[in-house]
Motif scaffolding. Sequence first.
Motif, PDB file in Angstrom:
ATOM      1  N   GLU B  23       0.845  -1.213   0.000  1.00  0.00           N
ATOM      2  CA  GLU B  23       0.000   0.000   0.000  1.00  0.00           C
ATOM      3  C   GLU B  23       0.872   1.252   0.000  1.00  0.00           C
ATOM      4  O   GLU B  23       0.523   2.269  -0.606  1.00  0.00           O
ATOM      5  CB  GLU B  23      -0.923   0.017   1.228  1.00  0.00           C
ATOM      6  N   LYS B  24       1.996   1.177   0.689  1.00  0.00           N
ATOM      7  CA  LYS B  24       2.895   2.331   0.796  1.00  0.00           C
ATOM      8  C   LYS B  24       3.891   2.405  -0.357  1.00  0.00           C
ATOM      9  O   LYS B  24       4.593   3.412  -0.514  1.00  0.00           O
ATOM     10  CB  LYS B  24       3.653   2.256   2.135  1.00  0.00           C
ATOM     11  N   GLY B  25       3.964   1.332  -1.131  1.00  0.00           N
ATOM     12  CA  GLY B  25       4.917   1.328  -2.240  1.00  0.00           C
ATOM     13  C   GLY B  25       6.370   1.392  -1.791  1.00  0.00           C
ATOM     14  O   GLY B  25       7.215   2.013  -2.426  1.00  0.00           O
ATOM     15  N   ILE B  26       6.649   0.701  -0.697  1.00  0.00           N
ATOM     16  CA  ILE B  26       8.004   0.714  -0.123  1.00  0.00           C
ATOM     17  C   ILE B  26       8.766  -0.539  -0.539  1.00  0.00           C
ATOM     18  O   ILE B  26       8.219  -1.646  -0.491  1.00  0.00           O
ATOM     19  CB  ILE B  26       7.932   0.753   1.425  1.00  0.00           C
ATOM     20  N   ASP B  27      10.037  -0.352  -0.914  1.00  0.00           N
ATOM     21  CA  ASP B  27      10.877  -1.507  -1.233  1.00  0.00           C
ATOM     22  C   ASP B  27      11.216  -2.286   0.035  1.00  0.00           C
ATOM     23  O   ASP B  27      11.440  -1.693   1.094  1.00  0.00           O
ATOM     24  CB  ASP B  27      12.188  -1.051  -1.880  1.00  0.00           C
ATOM     25  N   PHE B  28      11.274  -3.596  -0.089  1.00  0.00           N
ATOM     26  CA  PHE B  28      11.657  -4.425   1.056  1.00  0.00           C
ATOM     27  C   PHE B  28      12.196  -5.748   0.549  1.00  0.00           C
ATOM     28  O   PHE B  28      12.002  -6.117  -0.613  1.00  0.00           O
ATOM     29  CB  PHE B  28      10.446  -4.677   1.973  1.00  0.00           C
ATOM     30  N   GLU B  29      12.843  -6.449   1.465  1.00  0.00           N
ATOM     31  CA  GLU B  29      13.338  -7.792   1.162  1.00  0.00           C
ATOM     32  C   GLU B  29      12.554  -8.798   2.003  1.00  0.00           C
ATOM     33  O   GLU B  29      12.420  -8.613   3.218  1.00  0.00           O
ATOM     34  CB  GLU B  29      14.830  -7.874   1.516  1.00  0.00           C
ATOM     35  N   LEU B  30      11.983  -9.833   1.360  1.00  0.00           N
ATOM     36  CA  LEU B  30      11.314 -10.900   2.108  1.00  0.00           C
ATOM     37  C   LEU B  30      12.337 -12.008   2.372  1.00  0.00           C
ATOM     38  O   LEU B  30      12.815 -12.653   1.431  1.00  0.00           O
ATOM     39  CB  LEU B  30      10.116 -11.442   1.316  1.00  0.00           C
ATOM     40  N   VAL B  31      12.695 -12.168   3.634  1.00  0.00           N
ATOM     41  CA  VAL B  31      13.670 -13.195   4.018  1.00  0.00           C
ATOM     42  C   VAL B  31      12.887 -14.428   4.439  1.00  0.00           C
ATOM     43  O   VAL B  31      12.185 -14.409   5.455  1.00  0.00           O
ATOM     44  CB  VAL B  31      14.557 -12.700   5.188  1.00  0.00           C
ATOM     45  N   ASN B  32      12.984 -15.489   3.673  1.00  0.00           N
ATOM     46  CA  ASN B  32      12.152 -16.665   3.933  1.00  0.00           C
ATOM     47  C   ASN B  32      12.545 -17.361   5.240  1.00  0.00           C
ATOM     48  O   ASN B  32      13.720 -17.593   5.508  1.00  0.00           O
ATOM     49  CB  ASN B  32      12.266 -17.658   2.774  1.00  0.00           C
ATOM     50  N   VAL B  33      11.544 -17.683   6.037  1.00  0.00           N
ATOM     51  CA  VAL B  33      11.746 -18.462   7.263  1.00  0.00           C
ATOM     52  C   VAL B  33      11.145 -19.844   7.010  1.00  0.00           C
ATOM     53  O   VAL B  33       9.966 -19.961   6.664  1.00  0.00           O
ATOM     54  CB  VAL B  33      11.054 -17.777   8.460  1.00  0.00           C
ATOM     55  N   ASP B  34      11.940 -20.854   7.170  1.00  0.00           N
ATOM     56  CA  ASP B  34      11.511 -22.212   6.824  1.00  0.00           C
ATOM     57  C   ASP B  34      10.773 -22.843   8.011  1.00  0.00           C
ATOM     58  O   ASP B  34      11.374 -23.436   8.898  1.00  0.00           O
ATOM     59  CB  ASP B  34      12.731 -23.050   6.426  1.00  0.00           C
ATOM     60  N   MET B  35       9.446 -22.717   7.981  1.00  0.00           N
ATOM     61  CA  MET B  35       8.642 -23.256   9.079  1.00  0.00           C
ATOM     62  C   MET B  35       8.725 -24.783   9.124  1.00  0.00           C
ATOM     63  O   MET B  35       8.613 -25.374  10.202  1.00  0.00           O
ATOM     64  CB  MET B  35       7.188 -22.817   8.919  1.00  0.00           C
ATOM     65  N   ALA B  36       8.908 -25.420   7.960  1.00  0.00           N
ATOM     66  CA  ALA B  36       8.933 -26.891   7.913  1.00  0.00           C
ATOM     67  C   ALA B  36      10.056 -27.454   8.778  1.00  0.00           C
ATOM     68  O   ALA B  36       9.916 -28.523   9.391  1.00  0.00           O
ATOM     69  CB  ALA B  36       9.088 -27.372   6.472  1.00  0.00           C
ATOM     70  N   THR B  37      11.176 -26.735   8.867  1.00  0.00           N
ATOM     71  CA  THR B  37      12.297 -27.200   9.699  1.00  0.00           C
ATOM     72  C   THR B  37      12.281 -26.530  11.083  1.00  0.00           C
ATOM     73  O   THR B  37      13.224 -26.682  11.863  1.00  0.00           O
ATOM     74  CB  THR B  37      13.649 -26.907   9.018  1.00  0.00           C
ATOM     75  N   ALA B  77       5.270   5.659  10.054  1.00  0.00           N
ATOM     76  CA  ALA B  77       6.642   6.028   9.679  1.00  0.00           C
ATOM     77  C   ALA B  77       6.710   6.456   8.211  1.00  0.00           C
ATOM     78  O   ALA B  77       7.554   7.267   7.837  1.00  0.00           O
ATOM     79  CB  ALA B  77       7.586   4.850   9.936  1.00  0.00           C
ATOM     80  N   TYR B  78       5.824   5.920   7.399  1.00  0.00           N
ATOM     81  CA  TYR B  78       5.818   6.245   5.963  1.00  0.00           C
ATOM     82  C   TYR B  78       4.498   6.926   5.584  1.00  0.00           C
ATOM     83  O   TYR B  78       3.936   6.684   4.520  1.00  0.00           O
ATOM     84  CB  TYR B  78       6.083   4.973   5.149  1.00  0.00           C
ATOM     85  N   ALA B  79       4.054   7.807   6.474  1.00  0.00           N
ATOM     86  CA  ALA B  79       2.773   8.503   6.290  1.00  0.00           C
ATOM     87  C   ALA B  79       2.724   9.267   4.971  1.00  0.00           C
ATOM     88  O   ALA B  79       1.664   9.395   4.360  1.00  0.00           O
ATOM     89  CB  ALA B  79       2.528   9.453   7.456  1.00  0.00           C
ATOM     90  N   ASP B  80       3.880   9.761   4.525  1.00  0.00           N
ATOM     91  CA  ASP B  80       3.905  10.594   3.308  1.00  0.00           C
ATOM     92  C   ASP B  80       4.013   9.762   2.028  1.00  0.00           C
ATOM     93  O   ASP B  80       4.036  10.311   0.926  1.00  0.00           O
ATOM     94  CB  ASP B  80       5.068  11.581   3.388  1.00  0.00           C
TER      95      ASP B  80
END
Lengths: 209, 209
Positions: B23-37, B77-80
């Motif tokens: 919604e904010k159009g912010i860049d981010f990195e999705l760091v995968n967490v392996d729930m199976a292990t 934090a990213y209101a603008d």
Amino acid sequence: MGIKVHGTKVSMCTMRVLAALYEKGIDFELVNVDMATGEHKKPPYLSLNPFGQLPAFEDGDLKLFESRAIAQYIAYAYADKGNPLVVQDVKKMAIVTVWMQVEALQFEAAAARLAWELAYKPMFGMETDVAVVEEHEAKLAKVLDIFESRLTESKYLGGDTFTLADLNHLPIIKLIYNTRAGKLFEARSHVKAWCDDIQARPAWQKVIS
Amino acid sequence: MGIKVHGTKVSMCTMRVLAALYEKGIDFELVNVDMATGEHKKPPYLSLNPFGQLPAFEDGDLKLFESRAIAQYIAYAYADKGNPLVVQDVKKMAIVTVWMQVEALQFEAAAARLAWELAYKPMFGMETDVAVVEEHEAKLAKVLDIFESRLTESKYLGGDTFTLADLNHLPIIKLIYNTRAGKLFEARSHVKAWCDDIQARPAWQKVIS
């Protein structure tokens, strides 16, 4: 118009709202809701809280329910009065919000049932279910282990100052601290010191007087 | 440094955070967490979220957990940037906060178990417990009756604009809308229109793509 709290001092969630009001030193009227006759499950109360739970709140034209939302409104709307219950910095407030969520979703899930079994049931002459108590004491112990670790880093859950992240815990702590579940708090030195500190606050003493 | 979300797109609470970021159009990195292990139940993940739940979040030095607290931080934090997810007026924000609490405490209590029984269990090859489904459908119906009434007064739960009070519902709605519980939403015209509206948002479409 003024502020009206519709509830009763027996209700945990009403106590939470009263604590916020006393911290701010704001005048209000407590309008008693007679739970014994089911007043909270009927109109006109349902127009104040459609879920039929205590409390409901009015500040002039504004009508609110959900005790944590009400406490948060009081903190922001009366920021210039009494004791601060939130912090201004966005990043610091984010940490406070994390621990407000922890209270509502983790602490409450373990402890509210203990309040029912160990405080309300005896009050109403009902029998405590020991198996349920043991199950929820185990859950609460895990939550309090995390609180103990957190409280070695900062005096209060949300940071260095008392905030809603602490205040929101007070009603359940009050109800179960003097029951068999109290040992879970007392066994953790930082948790115990925190409980003693926040329960001693003048505003809270007014709530329970 | 930048923003990192530690989680997985299968996790409802991770989806909530991703929705706010899109919604904010912010860049981010999705760091995968392996729930199976069980990666989320061990160090070093526990240093990001001591409750061992998904997701955890980093924005430079700031570390947060609890998805609703993270989404709220992003909104302030990213209101603008991008689409507003909160409102500035204290009284209007108090109403938004009421419905954020309703989502976390009333809607979630009824619907999260349905998501488990009707979406996750089939995904994992486990058998759905029909009695549990029926019990929680009845609870959800009562909550949705209140939503239906609310949504005759305003287009969104928190008021006239889309806010966190709506966004926070999206992950569970996504999971159960196309199951047998979907009929509960479809039977209520304002609730159905609201579900269709918020699910069609471009940010949400990115989350589920």
